[in-house]
Design an enzyme around this catalytic site. Structure first.
Site: not given
Length: 486
Positions: A90, A125, A193, A276, A278, A281
Site C-alpha cells: 500500500d 490515491d 475507502a 472451533c 483449529c 482451539c
C-alpha cells in the site's frame, strides 16, 4: 507487463481465477494478511501454513523508518519480510485518510515501491470517505485519476500496478471512476475507502459500492476489496465479484482480545467454550486461552485459521455451484447482512449476466431466494414455452392428468413449466413443502405471463387448498381455477 488473470470457474458474479505475478501465480479469491513491517504478530515463515499465497504491507511505513527503509532498498522487500511469495504494498493512503497528510508524493512512493521490489504497487490515491458532499467526492476522484494516470504512464515494467476505484457512496461516481481507470489498463483494481461502511455495518451500501464499481470495470479485471478482512462478509463480497481481500482484522481483533467467527466476533472474556477446531482451539480451553501470556498471538492465529477456512469453503461452493446458498446462510447471521442480501438481489439482472446457465441443483433457503438470478433468468425465457390445446397446471399429479394435452408443473418460486423438465436444472430446485408468500407471488406472476403468451390454449389451474394469494383472482379470469382438497 500487464497482469495475467485467468478465470477458471464462475458462480453468481464470483469466480475462481489465477493471477500471475513475478513471484508466482496466486489462486483467487484469496486473503492477503496485512503485515506490520515493524512488529509482525505472527512469524512470516508461518504464513504459508495458514494458506497465505500473498502478503500485503505498507510501503509508507517502511519508507518512514530509517532502519526498514535502508534494508528494503539494499536487500529488497522479500528479504526484509522473509517471504518468497508475492507481496503487495500500500502507498500510505490509509495514513492520508486518518491524518489528512503524508510526507511523500505520489511519484516518490511509487518509485520506492518499485525499487524495493513490490509485486503489486498502489499509487497514492485520495481515499474519499462515505457521505462527503458530491462535489468533494467528484473533485477527489479527479485528483486520484490524475495521479493514477501519471503512475500508469511512468511504470510499465513487470511490477503490477493497482488502480484504486474511489467515489465515496455515490454509485454514479464509483462507476465513472472505474470506467476511467479501465481505460488506463491497470493490473488490479482495488475498491477503496469502504472500511468505514463495514465498521458501521452498512453492508447494504457496501453492495451498492461494489456493484457500481464492477459495472465500470471490464468483467475480466481482478478486483481487490480494500480493508475487507472479516470472514462474515466474504461470501457476499465474493458473490459480487471481489477477488482479493486484505486482512488486518486477524491481528487488530487479537490485540483487542477478540475472537473471530464467520457469524460474528466474541470478546475473549465472554467465552466459556471455543466453538472451533483449529489447532489453537483444539489445544486450549477457553479458560486456558484467557490465562495464556501469549494469548494475543494465539488469538491472531485462530483468527487467521478461521479467515482462510471460510475462503476455502467459498471456493468449494463456487466449484459446486452453490455459492448463493452459502451467501444466504451467512447473511442470516446479522440483520445488516440480511439487508445486504436483499440489496444484492436487486442487482439480479446484473448478476444474471455472469451466473452460469447450468448448475446441479438450487436449494431454496428463504424468501430472498425468490429473487435469485436463476429465477429471473427463467422469467425472461418463459416466451420459449408454447402451449397448444388444453393444459393442466398443478403441483402434484392428479387423476385427471391424462385428460389434458399438456401437463404443466407449478413449482414456486419458478412458476409453471412442462412436467418433463422437472429433473433438469433449474426446474429441479429443492423447495419447502409449504411455499412462502414471496415464492408463491413470483411463481404466480410467471404463470400469468405464460398464460398471457398462449391465449389460444385452455388452462386449468389446480391449486392446493391452503394456497392463498391475491394473484389467484387474476388467474381465475384467465383459467379454470380448481381448488384441490386431496
Amino acid at each position: 507487463m500487464s497482469s495475467i488473470f485467468e478465470i477458471t470457474q464462475k458462480d453468481a458474479a464470483g469466480r475462481i481465477g489465477k493471477l500471475v505475478t513475478r513471484h508466482g501465480t496466486i489462486e483467487t479469491p484469496t486473503i492477503m494478511p496485512v503485515i506490520n513491517p515493524n512488529i509482525p504478530l505472527i512469524d512470516i515463515d508461518e504464513m504459508k501454513d495458514f494458506g497465505a499465497q500473498i502478503l500485503i504491507t505498507n510501503s509508507y511505513i517502511i519508507y518512514r523508518s530509517e532502519k526498514l527503509h535502508d534494508k528494503a532498498l539494499n536487500e529488497g522487500l522479500h528479504e526484509l519480510l522473509g517471504f518468497d511469495g508475492p507481496i503487495m504494498t500500500d502507498s500510505g493512503s490509509f495514513q492520508l485518510s486518518v491524518y489528512g497528510d503524508v510526507e511523500i508524493t505520489n511519484e516518490e512512493i511509487i518509485d520506492f515501491q518499485k525499487k524495493i521490489g513490490s509485486d503489486i504497487a498502489v499509487p497514492l490515491d485520495i481515499p474519499t470517505p462515505p457521505d462527503v458532499s458530491y462535489e468533494k467526492a467528484s473533485s477527489e476522484i479527479n485528483t486520484t485519476v490524475e495521479r493514477l494516470t501519471k503512475a500508469r504512464e511512468k511504470f510499465t515494467d513487470d511490477m503490477l500496478l493497482a488502480g484504486p476505484v474511489q467515489g465515496s457512496t455515490y454509485s454514479d461516481l464509483r462507476e465513472k471512476c472505474a470506467q476511467e481507470l479501465s481505460e488506463l489498463d491497470f493490473d488490479v483494481y482495488p475498491i477503496g475507502a469502504v472500511v468505514p461502511l463495514m465498521e458501521d455495518y452498512r453492508f447494504s451500501k457496501l453492495v451498492d459500492v461494489i456493484v457500481s464499481s464492477k459495472k465500470g470495470l471490464k468483467p475480466s479485471s481482478p478486483v481487490h476489496l480494500f480493508g475487507a478482512g472479516h470472514p462474515m462478509g466474504f461470501a457476499l463480497e465474493v458473490a459480487l465479484g471481489c477477488d482479493l481481500f486484505d486482512s488486518a482484522a486477524y491481528a487488530l481483533y487479537a490485540k483487542n482480545k477478540r475472537y473471530i467467527t464467520v457469524y460474528g466476533t466474541y470478546h475473549l472474556e465472554d467465552l466459556h467454550y471455543l466453538p472451533c477446531s483449529c489447532p489453537v482451539c483444539a489445544n486450549y480451553t477457553a479458560q486456558e486461552l484467557k490465562s495464556e501470556e501469549n494469548n494475543v498471538e494465539l488469538l491472531a492465529k485462530h483468527n487467521l485459521y478461521v479467515t482462510f477456512e471460510e475462503m476455502n469453503l467459498i471456493k468449494q461452493s463456487i466449484k459446486e455451484g452453490d455459492l448463493l446458498e452459502l451467501v444466504e446462510q451467512r447473511c442470516r447471521s446479522h440483520p445488516r447482512l440480511l439487508e445486504a442480501l436483499k440489496k444484492m438481489y436487486t442487482y439480479s439482472d446484473w448478476m444474471e449476466k455472469y451466473n452460469p446457465v447450468t448448475k446441479s441443483t438450487i436449494f431454496y433457503c428463504g424468501p430472498e431466494s425468490s429473487k435469485r438470478p436463476e429465477v429471473l433468468h427463467f422469467s425472461k425465457r418463459i416466451e420459449r414455452f408454447t402451449v397448444n390445446g388444453s393444459a393442466i397446471i398443478r403441483s402434484n399429479s392428479t387423476k385427471q392428468d391424462d385428460e389434458f394435452d399438456n401437463i404443466l408443473m407449478f413449482n414456486p418460486p419458478l412458476g409453471t413449466f412442462p412436467v418433463d423438465l422437472m429433473e433438469t436444472y433449474p426446474f429441479n430446485i429443492e423447495t419447502i413443502s409449504r411455499p412462502d408468500y414471496e415464492s408463491i407471488e413470483v411463481a404466480l406472476l410467471n404463470t400469468i405471463k405464460l398464460i398471457e403468451q398462449n391465449p389460444e390454449a385452455n388452462f386449468t389451474f389446480v391449486y392446493e387448498y391452503d394456497l392463498y394469494h391475491p394473484l389467484l383472482d387474476k388467474i381465475s379470469e384467465m383459467a379454470n381455477l380448481v381448488r384441490r382438497y386431496e
